[in-house]
Design an enzyme around this catalytic site. Structure first.
Site, PDB file in Angstrom:
ATOM      1  N   GLU B 191       3.465  -1.517  -7.809  1.00 56.38           N
ATOM      2  CA  GLU B 191       3.040  -2.738  -7.136  1.00 56.38           C
ATOM      3  C   GLU B 191       1.642  -3.163  -7.581  1.00 56.38           C
ATOM      4  O   GLU B 191       0.904  -2.362  -8.161  1.00 56.38           O
ATOM      5  CB  GLU B 191       3.065  -2.513  -5.616  1.00 56.38           C
ATOM      6  CG  GLU B 191       4.495  -2.361  -5.122  1.00 56.38           C
ATOM      7  CD  GLU B 191       4.565  -2.073  -3.637  1.00 56.38           C
ATOM      8  OE1 GLU B 191       3.904  -2.781  -2.874  1.00 56.38           O
ATOM      9  OE2 GLU B 191       5.290  -1.139  -3.256  1.00 56.38           O
ATOM     10  N   LYS B 206       7.908  10.497   3.029  1.00 56.82           N
ATOM     11  CA  LYS B 206       9.204  11.101   2.726  1.00 56.82           C
ATOM     12  C   LYS B 206       9.173  12.599   2.982  1.00 56.82           C
ATOM     13  O   LYS B 206      10.148  13.181   3.472  1.00 56.82           O
ATOM     14  CB  LYS B 206       9.580  10.800   1.279  1.00 56.82           C
ATOM     15  CG  LYS B 206       9.878   9.310   1.060  1.00 56.82           C
ATOM     16  CD  LYS B 206       9.899   8.954  -0.418  1.00 56.82           C
ATOM     17  CE  LYS B 206      10.271   7.495  -0.622  1.00 56.82           C
ATOM     18  NZ  LYS B 206      10.042   7.063  -2.024  1.00 56.82           N
TER      19      LYS B 206
END
Lengths: 446, 446
Positions: B191, B206
Site C-alpha cells: 500500500e 493474524k
C-alpha cells in the site's frame, strides 16, 4: 471441573492407528472433553484376538471380541479395522442405530462409499473419514467445507508414503528399486507383500475418495486408471534428474470440459509415476511424507503437506473427526466452537527461548574472540558456531565492516533465553573490542 | 431443478474481496445451492459510496448505503468492510438478530474477538473467519476442527504477503529494500502507506487469531511481540544466504511448559524477521504466497500453502464459510454433507491430455530424427524439446543405450491426447529406425 454430558464411544480395531486412538482418548480425556463439550467415554475396543501384541498397552477390561454388542447404544463408532467385511456390516449397523461414524477405511469408502453415505443420510448421521486419505493431513475437511464455495479444477497428490519413500531414495541415492524396497520392508515402510502400494491400489482408492469429494460426484474405483511404480528404473530416475525433473507416484484428479460423451463435463482420475519439475512444491516432498496440491478456480494453488501415515499421526485425524462428531452430537449439530477456553498466560518476549545469529564488527587483534566468547558465556548464551571474516564479502560495496583493523564475527548460538541474549548483546555493544553490533537475528523453523 | 429453501444473504463491503464474493454468489448460484442445500439469495450489498469504482461491475439495484436495514431479517451476514467501527457494531447487530456471520476482518477479531464470540455463543449463532488469516488457505478450519483432538505445540507462519514479497525479491535479486518496496507499491503488492505490513501490525493480528485458535485461549493483540522488517538490509540478506539461511517475516505461536508465572503452561506469540534454513519448507514460499507450518503432538509437522491475499482467492475462503453456514442453517446444524451429487462421467485414460517425455534408442544415422519427428507429427503429437545423446551417461553402467551405432533421443512433447500418444509410441516401436522405446513418462504438476 465441568460436568459434561457423557458420550459413549465404541472403537473397532486396535492396530497401529486404533491403539493410538485408544491411548489418546484415555490420556487426554480432560482436554478432549473441553474441546468437545462432552465427556468422551471409551466404552470398549473390539478386537479379533484379545491376546494379540499391540503398539500400546490397553486396559484389558475394555477389550472385547463382540463388536456388535459394543456398537449397541454407542453415540460415536470409530472403525479402524480396515478391509471390507465385517467393517461394512458394522458401519451400517452403527449408522442404522443413529450413531455418528468415524472411519479411516479407504478400501471400504472407495468401493462402498455410496451405500454408506446413503445409509447415513437416511438417519441424519454423519460419516467422517479424514484419516482415510493422507494420514494426519487435513485434506477431507478443506475439500468438503473450505472449498465448498469454489470449483476444484485439479488435484495432484502424493498420497502413498511407501512409493514416495522408494522413489525418493532412488532419486537421492541413485539406487535400484529392489534394494530400496528390501530396505523399506526391513524398516517397516513397506509391507512384506508390497503389491497394494507399488502397484498403486492404495493410491487409487485415495484418488477415488478425493475425486468424489472434490467434484461432488461418485467415482467408482474401477474408473481410476492405475499404473504402478515397478517399471521405474534407476536409469529413468537418472534421466529425469538430468532433465530437471523428479519421478513421483501421483494421484491426479482432473475436471475436463467438453470431453465427456453425454455431458459437457467429465473427470479423469488416474494414478501413475510421473515427471514433476524440480521447482514444483511436490518435488520437495521427501520420504514417507504426503502432499496434496489443489488447483481451484478462485483460490488458485493450494498445497497441504504432512505425515501420510503412522499410527499416532493418523490418530490425530481420527480424533479431530471424533471431536467434531461429539460437538455435533451435543449441540444437535449447531456446535461450531468449543466448550471451554483456557486463559493461558502469554509470556514476555524476554522469556522466549530460541537460537540466534549475532553478527559483530570487532577489532582485528589477538584475544578478541576469547573476550567475546567470555561475555557470551557470562551471559548464559552458549556458542554453537563462529565464523570470522577479514576481507569484504563480494557484492557488498556499501559494507564498511572490513576496514583496516576490523574483522567480522558471525556467531550462531545454541538455544538461549531472549532476556539473557539481549542483556549479553548490550554488554557486547558496550565492550571496547566490539566496534558495532551489525545484526541480531533469531533462527526459527528448526 | 430442486426447489431449495431460500437464505437471505447480506454483504457488507464491496472492495476487492467483497466484489468478488458478490460476483461468485451471483454467477455460481446454482452450484452454490447444490453445495449448500439452500438458495443463497444476495439480498443487498452495503457500500459507503454507491458510485465508487469497483473491481467487478455489480448490479446497481443491489447496492445500498443502509447496512443496518439490510442486516434485518438476513440469515447470513458477510462482513468485508474491514476496520473496527462500524464493522463491530454491524456484526453484533447481525448476531443479536440470530444471523450467522462470516467475516474476513482480522483487525476486528484480533481486538474484539472475545466480545464477538461471546455474542455468538449467547444466541447460538456462528462466526466464521477463514478469510481473516492467510487468504485462500484453509487454516482456520483445520486448526479448529481437524486438530481439535490433538495438541498444537508450535506454529510458524508466513502470513503477510507484502513482506514476503519484499524479502523474497531482496533475497533472489540481491536488491535493497527501498527499491523493492517502491516496485511493490507500483504493482499493488504494497500500500501507499506500507506501515501496517512492514511494521508487522497485519502479521501480529493474524498471529493473535492463530494462537487463540491453536491454544484454545484468548490472546490480546497487545500480548503479541512485534518487530517489523525495516531493519533488514541487503547485507543481512547476503550474509544469511552465505550461511544457508533465508530471512522471512514469520509469526510464531508457541506453547511453553513451566514458564508461565502462575501456571505451569504459557504461550508466546511473536512476529519478526527470522532466519529460516534453506531446506525448510517455509524457505521455498515465494512472492506474495503464504504458508503456515504447524507442529502438533500427534500429527507431527503439517504445512498449509497457498495464496495469502487477492480478491478472488480470498473470496474462495469467504464462500466456503458461507456454504458451511448455510448447511448449518438448513439442517439445524446437522448438515455435514451436501445437497446433491452430480454423476459426472469418468473419461477413459485415452481421453486424457497431458505432456509426455519419450525416451528412444534409435539408429545413429542421418535422417533418423526427421523420421521420428514425422511419426510424431502424423500421430498429432507435437514436439516441444528434443535432446540427442550419443555417448553413455556417466553412472549408468547397465545402460545399453549407447552401443556402437545407437543414439538416445529424449523427446518432450506439448500437450497431447493419451490415445494419440500411445498409438504413436506403438508406431515408433515398430519402426525400423527405433531400436527400443526406453520409457514413456507423463509430466504432471505444470
Amino acid at each position: 471441573m465441568i460436568d459434561y454430558r457423557r458420550l459413549r464411544i465404541a472403537l473397532l480395531g486396535a492396530g497401529s492407528v486404533g491403539s493410538q486412538v485408544a491411548r489418546l482418548l484415555l490420556e487426554h480425556a480432560d482436554e478432549l472433553a473441553d474441546r468437545s463439550g462432552a465427556a468422551l467415554e471409551l466404552a470398549g475396543i473390539a478386537v479379533r484376538d484379545l491376546d494379540a501384541p499391540r503398539d500400546v498397552e490397553l486396559p484389558r477390561e475394555l477389550l472385547t471380541t463382540d463388536a456388535e454388542t459394543l456398537i449397541v447404544g454407542s453415540d460415536i463408532v470409530i472403525e479402524l479395522m480396515g478391509g471390507i467385511e465385517p467393517a461394512r456390516e458394522y458401519l451400517l449397523q452403527a449408522l442404522n442405530s443413529g450413531a455418528d461414524v468415524v472411519t479411516g477405511n479407504k478400501a471400504l469408502l472407495a468401493t462402498h462409499g455410496a451405500e454408506i453415505f446413503d445409509a447415513a443420510d437416511q438417519v441424519g448421521a454423519s460419516v467422517s473419514y479424514e484419516a482415510a486419505v493422507a494420514g494426519a493431513i487435513p485434506i477431507i475437511r478443506p475439500l468438503r467445507d473450505s472449498l465448498a464455495g469454489d470449483r476444484v479444477d485439479r488435484i495432484v497428490g502424493i498420497v502413498n508414503g511407501t512409493t514416495n519413500y522408494i522413489l525418493d531414495r532412488m532419486d537421492v541415492e541413485g539406487a535400484e528399486m529392489a534394494d530400496i524396497l528390501a530396505d523399506a520392508q526391513r524398516l517397516g515402510y513397506a509391507e512384506a507383500d508390497p503389491t497394494g502400494d507399488v502397484e498403486g491400489h492404495d493410491a487409487a482408492q485415495k484418488a477415488a475418495i478425493l475425486a468424489s469429494l472434490a467434484f461432488h460426484t461418485t467415482v467408482p474405483l474401477e474408473a481410476v486408471h492405475r499404473e504402478g511404480i515397478t517399471g521405474v528404473t534407476k536409469q529413468m530416475m537418472d534421466a529425469a534428474r538430468h532433465a530437471g525433473y523428479v519421478i513421483k507416484m501421483v494421484a491426479v484428479c482432473e475436471r475436463l470440459t467438453g470431453r465427456g460423451e453425454a455431458s459437457d463435463e467429465a473427470i479423469s482420475v488416474r494414478v501413475y509415476p510421473a515427471l514433476i519439475r524440480r521447482e514444483h512444491p511436490l518435488a520437495s516432498v521427501h520420504g514417507v511424507n504426503n502432499a496434496v496440491f489443489v488447483q481451484a478456480e478462485a483460490a488458485g494453488n493450494l498445497m497441504f503437506y504432512g505425515a501420510g501415515a503412522g499410527g499416532v499421526q493418523t490418530a490425530s485425524a481420527v480424533l479431530g473427526d471424533v471431536v467434531s462428531a461429539a460437538r455435533r452430537h451435543i449441540a444437535g449439530g449447531a456446535g461450531v466452537g468449543e466448550s471451554t477456553r483456557a486463559n493461558l498466560p502469554t509470556v514476555d518476549i524476554g522469556q522466549v527461548v530460541t537460537r540466534y545469529q549475532i553478527t559483530l564488527e570487532v577489532d582485528d587483534r589477538p584475544g578478541v574472540l576469547a573476550r567475546v566468547a567470555g561475555i557470551l558465556s557470562d551471559g548464559r548464551v552458549s556458542i554453537a558456531t563462529v565464523e570470522q571474516t577479514l576481507e569484504q564479502t563480494p557484492g557488498q560495496p556499501g559494507d564498511d565492516a572490513a576496514e583496516a583493523g576490523s574483522a567480522r564475527l558471525v556467531i550462531g548460538t545454541h538455544k538461549a533465553l531472549e532476556q539473557d541474549l539481549s542483556e549479553t548483546v548490550a554488554r557486547l555493544a558496550d565492550d571496547d573490542v566490539v566496534e558495532r553490533v551489525v545484526s541480531v537475528l533469531r533462527v526459527e523453523g528448526d
